[in-house]
Design a protein around this motif. Structure first.
Motif, mmCIF file in Angstrom:
data_model
loop_
_atom_site.group_PDB
_atom_site.id
_atom_site.type_symbol
_atom_site.label_atom_id
_atom_site.label_comp_id
_atom_site.label_asym_id
_atom_site.label_seq_id
_atom_site.Cartn_x
_atom_site.Cartn_y
_atom_site.Cartn_z
ATOM 1 N N GLY A 244 78.811 61.107 62.905
ATOM 2 C CA GLY A 244 80.161 60.685 62.597
ATOM 3 C C GLY A 244 80.393 60.460 61.120
ATOM 4 N N SER A 245 81.337 59.543 60.837
ATOM 5 C CA SER A 245 81.730 59.302 59.450
ATOM 6 C C SER A 245 80.695 58.511 58.664
ATOM 7 C CB SER A 245 83.067 58.557 59.418
ATOM 8 O OG SER A 245 82.958 57.316 60.120
ATOM 9 N N GLY A 246 79.711 57.914 59.330
ATOM 10 C CA GLY A 246 78.689 57.151 58.620
ATOM 11 C C GLY A 246 77.469 57.946 58.243
ATOM 12 N N TRP A 247 77.600 59.258 58.233
ATOM 13 C CA TRP A 247 76.428 60.091 57.931
ATOM 14 C C TRP A 247 75.951 59.910 56.503
ATOM 15 C CZ3 TRP A 247 76.421 63.888 54.170
ATOM 16 C CH2 TRP A 247 77.668 64.223 53.613
ATOM 17 N N GLU B 25 68.545 65.210 70.048
ATOM 18 C CA GLU B 25 69.789 64.704 70.617
ATOM 19 C C GLU B 25 69.528 63.679 71.708
ATOM 20 O OE1 GLU B 25 73.865 66.495 72.703
ATOM 21 O OE2 GLU B 25 72.172 67.809 72.154
ATOM 22 N N GLY B 26 68.456 63.863 72.477
ATOM 23 C CA GLY B 26 68.131 62.908 73.531
ATOM 24 C C GLY B 26 67.579 61.599 73.024
ATOM 25 N N ASN B 27 67.147 61.554 71.767
ATOM 26 C CA ASN B 27 66.573 60.338 71.198
ATOM 27 C C ASN B 27 67.507 59.661 70.210
ATOM 28 O OD1 ASN B 27 64.207 60.763 72.620
ATOM 29 N ND2 ASN B 27 63.315 62.009 70.992
ATOM 30 N N MET B 28 68.799 59.954 70.273
ATOM 31 C CA MET B 28 69.761 59.371 69.350
ATOM 32 C C MET B 28 70.724 58.471 70.115
ATOM 33 S SD MET B 28 70.667 62.416 66.644
ATOM 34 C CE MET B 28 71.624 61.236 65.684
ATOM 35 N N SER B 29 71.039 57.356 69.500
ATOM 36 C CA SER B 29 71.992 56.408 70.075
ATOM 37 C C SER B 29 72.773 55.788 68.931
ATOM 38 C CB SER B 29 71.272 55.328 70.887
ATOM 39 O OG SER B 29 72.197 54.376 71.364
ATOM 40 N N GLY B 30 74.080 55.934 68.964
ATOM 41 C CA GLY B 30 74.911 55.385 67.895
ATOM 42 C C GLY B 30 74.671 56.036 66.564
ATOM 43 N N GLY B 31 74.282 57.310 66.569
ATOM 44 C CA GLY B 31 74.029 58.017 65.325
ATOM 45 C C GLY B 31 72.667 57.768 64.731
#
Length: 817
Positions: free
Chosen positions: A119-122, A163-169
């Motif tokens: 998202g925008s916090g990258w 992708e499976g190990n990501m939560s909230g970016g």
């Protein structure tokens, strides 16, 4: 219907129950309040702990199982992230930190993934940097190469697992993330201790240790079995021979150079001894590309607009940048000077020519001078650099196959060469892109950029992946050697002719010198090379066979190895603590059965086990008597190919063993050039067009075979044996190839040319050549040794061998017997 009721119950009560609805009849009796119940029975059923009395020091309530806190999933609003916006951050992570190159398609895939999951916090929260770092580690762990392609299945698999190990970016590496999002593929990459901790976490138990995120975790480092601070406690790890591996030429990985990607790619096609003719062209093309890219990395062939302007503005004109011209670009440029890179070949008409990937042109080397003078050999089949002038033919009338009419890819005219030289070789540390490899294991190394450090050329691990840890392990073992151990020594015995009884006497004398060493001080390895017979006994009428048949020759050949087994059986202390490596020659079986001792195709397999069974049985009996069975590894006999490689401590030390009389072959096929005596034009050169003359070549062989006396006025003249050794070593290492000859002189299996390459340069080369004097020479960081034959020619009762210590230099030793 008659209803019979119990005599103790009144009929009115039963009647009321019948009139009651089923819901009311099934309603259970409400339980009493907890503080009214029997606390003793409940506590005994739920918790075996007696009580909360201070005398027992037990808690009043049972311990709750450990539950990792589940992170709150923050909502991520996907954005469209343009690839140019992500390019600076991706460049710092992939290129500067991990030496990887991103294609436009890969950058597009990463930008789409980060915009969708971060998202925008990258940028502000540093989410994109962590994602790029994990993708780079996963790519290296899968040996994806230097160039990261967006269409590759490896990158898609990495992003899918990530992708499976990501939560909230954010990438979750704790208990909940591992428990809920870790895929099966990533779970298999965990070490045993980590897998136990994650299993406890999934069962609701507290892990025994807290794992930290290691930057080297995804590099495949766990396969080494040693951490940064682990000490080698086991007896097998303390022995340097534990890390010695003999690699046969038929087991070595095969690589080809990709010009488009500027990277080595592994050949997946199954090799065969009878390949199609196109594989011969591919072998020449791959050899040319390797030398060409090596030259372009050289400073003398690099140009810069800034340096060119600064040098042109100043008076200094000593620096000159060379440029290689393709042969096809010579057309229409009569009288111009060019520098050519190509292979010396012999045309069907007998003229000497040079050929590259674009064409062929006739050579005139009647006025050519070697640069430096008399420093290397030049034979057809070598890839050389020639500086000269292109001359077009005056008449355009066809002359058949004269080599100047453009037939068969040969362009018209000729190339008048004035200077000829070998392509300069490249040091091992420059090829691998790591500095600090010239000294001992304690030297500090760092990345110097570029190179092929992530390529596993031998199948023992790449330099970037395991080189640092293996050198740290080597340093620990070398520190122990200063107290008395000498396990890093290799004894190179050279050619051993078993049909000569004096050879076995010399071998017995040499082995007796090392058998007296104390425990833990014996050499690590003994290298013995063929020819194991002075002539091809397995061929017809060979080896002194009375019947003149091949069958009698094979029986006699096996008896020679039985005699060798009897000699080795007298030294059980060496058989149980050392590795004996046997490399065959051209006179050994089976190829000598039809070759008769002539040059056979390279590489060639080892001596068949049919003839060496008693030698193997001797080693097995010695290990059994010493109790070295099972996990305790004793000595062994390895019958490997020719050539073969020895790897010590992974990629830290690479020793190439090659048995061939290459000096005599170079003298026979050498191209005659202009010498110092002919600079004034008084002496006539043989071959007006630079062709080779067999008669002159034999004269050169006879003249150079005799030691030349140095001039009386020059007291510091270098001996001839040293000059001959330097000339041989420079030729082989500059070519980067063990068989730089024509196929008719030294045939090569087209699908097995990878073991013949000396790129990157090994740390040591054992070149057993009985036609050259024994020597130990170091050139560009590569130590080359030639022990010759174990029997010294011209001296009675003298044995000669070389004692080499890994990482240092070899010494030529002699003894009498």
């Amino acid at each position: 219907m008659m209803i019979v009721s119990s005599p103790r119950k009144s009929p009115q009560k039963n009647q009321n129950q019948e009139n009651t609805s089923p819901e009311k009849r099934k309603r259970p009796k409400p339980p009493p309040a907890p503080f009214f119940g029997a606390r003793k029975n409940v506590a005994a059923a739920e918790n075996p702990i007696p009580s909360s009395s201070p005398a027992f020091a037990t808690p009043a309530h049972p311990l709750r199982p450990f539950q990792p806190p589940a992170p709150a999933k923050a909502a991520i609003l996907p954005i469209i992230l343009p690839p140019p916006t992500l390019r600076p951050l991706a460049f710092r992570t992939f290129t500067k930190k991990h030496n990887l190159t991103l294609t436009s398609s890969a950058l597009q895939e990463l930008a789409s993934f980060i915009g969708r999951h971060c998202g925008s916090g990258w940028r502000e929260e540093g989410l994109a940097e962590k994602v790029l770092e994990e993708v780079a580690r996963g790519w290296k762990n899968r040996n994806g190469g230097v160039i990261v392609d967006g269409a590759s299945p490896e990158l898609k698999d990495i992003l899918k697992n990530l992708e499976g190990n990501m939560s909230g970016g954010r990438i979750i590496t704790g208990g909940y993330g591992q428990r809920s999002g870790l895929s099966r593929q990533n779970s298999l990459m965990l070490e045993a201790s980590d897998e136990a901790d994650h299993s406890k976490t999934r069962l609701g138990l507290r892990p025994t240790s807290l794992a930290r995120e290691d930057s080297q975790a995804s590099f495949g480092m766990s396969g080494i079995g040693l951490g940064e601070d682990d000490e080698p406690d086991e007896e097998g790890v303390k022995d340097a021979r534990r890390w010695l591996k003999v690699i046969s030429a038929f087991e070595q990985p095969r690589f080809t150079y990709n010009v488009a990607k500027k990277h080595f790619e592994r050949v997946t096609i199954h090799p065969t001894l009878l390949p199609p003719p196109s594989h011969k062209t591919d072998s020449f093309r791959n050899r040319y590309h390797i030398i060409h890219q090596r030259l372009l990395r050289n400073e003398s062939f690099q140009t810069s607009a800034v340096t060119s302007f600064s040098r042109s503005s100043s008076n200094s004109s000593s620096f000159r940048s060379h440029k290689i011209t393709p042969i096809a670009n010579l057309l229409g440029r009569h009288g111009s000077t060019h520098l050519l890179l190509g292979m010396l070949i012999i045309l069907p008409t007998g003229l000497l020519a040079i050929s590259d990937l674009t064409g062929t042109i006739t050579l005139d080397l009647s006025h050519a001078v070697a640069i430096p003078h008399d420093s290397a050999w030049f034979t057809p089949g070598m890839i050389v650099l020639i500086d000269g002038i292109y001359e077009e033919e005056e008449e355009s009338v066809g002359k058949g196959l004269s080599g100047s009419s453009g037939v068969g890819g040969t362009i018209g005219g000729r190339f008048q060469g004035f200077f000829i030289g070998q392509p300069p070789c490249e040091k091992r540390r420059a090829t691998l892109g790591v500095s600090g490899l010239d000294g001992m294991a304690g030297d500090k190394e760092h990345t110097i950029g570029g190179g092929f450090g992530w390529i596993d050329f031998l199948g023992v691990g790449s330099e970037r992946a395991v080189g640092t840890k293996m050198r740290r392990l080597e340093q620990r073992l070398l520190r122990q050697q200063h107290t008395g151990q000498q396990r890093s020594r290799m004894v190179i015995l050279g050619e051993l002719n078993l049909d000569q009884p004096r050879s076995l006497q010399a071998l017995k004398k040499v082995l007796s010198l090392y058998a007296t060493d104390g425990e833990g001080e014996t050499p690590m390895s003994f290298i013995i090379t063929g020819n194991f017979t002075s002539c091809g006994v397995m061929a017809s009428h060979g080896g002194g066979a009375t019947t003149g048949t091949g069958g009698a020759g094979s029986i006699e050949y096996k008896e020679y190895f039985d005699a060798l087994a009897s000699t080795l059986a007298d030294f059980p202390s060496l058989l149980t603590t050392a590795t004996f490596v046997f490399v065959p020659g051209d006179n050994d079986g089976w190829v000598s059965a039809f070759g008769g001792g002539a040059a056979v195709p390279l590489p060639r397999k080892g001596v068949p086990g049919l003839f060496t069974s008693r030698v193997r049985r001797t080693f097995a009996n010695a290990n059994q008597e010493a109790g070295l069975t099972g996990k305790k590894k004793g000595g062994e006999a390895v019958w490997t190919s020719n050539p073969s490689r020895l790897s010590l401590f992974g990629p830290s030390h690479e020793v190439v063993v090659f048995r061939d009389d290459i000096s005599a072959r170079l003298r026979r096929a050498n191209v005659r050039l202009k010498g110092k005596e002919a600079e004034d034009g008084d002496v006539e050169m043989s071959g007006g067009a630079g062709t080779q003359d067999n008669g002159d070549a034999m004269e050169v062989d006879g003249d150079e075979a005799r030691p030349r006396e140095p001039p009386a006025a020059d007291s510091n003249a270098v001996p001839y044996d040293v000059l001959a050794a330097r000339k041989l070593v420079k030729t082989i290492l500059d070519q980067g190839y063990l068989a730089p000859f024509r196929q008719s002189i030294r045939p090569v299996h087209w699908d097995y040319t990878s073991p013949l390459y000396l790129y990157p340069l090994p740390t040591a080369v054992v070149l057993v050549d009985t036609t050259a004097p024994p020597f130990c020479v170091t050139y560009e960081g590569c130590h080359v040794m030639n022990p010759g034959s174990i029997l010294v020619s011209g001296k009675k009762g003298v044995a000669r061998w070389i004692e080499y210590e890994a990482g240092r230099v070899g010494k030529v030793r002699e003894c009498t017997f």
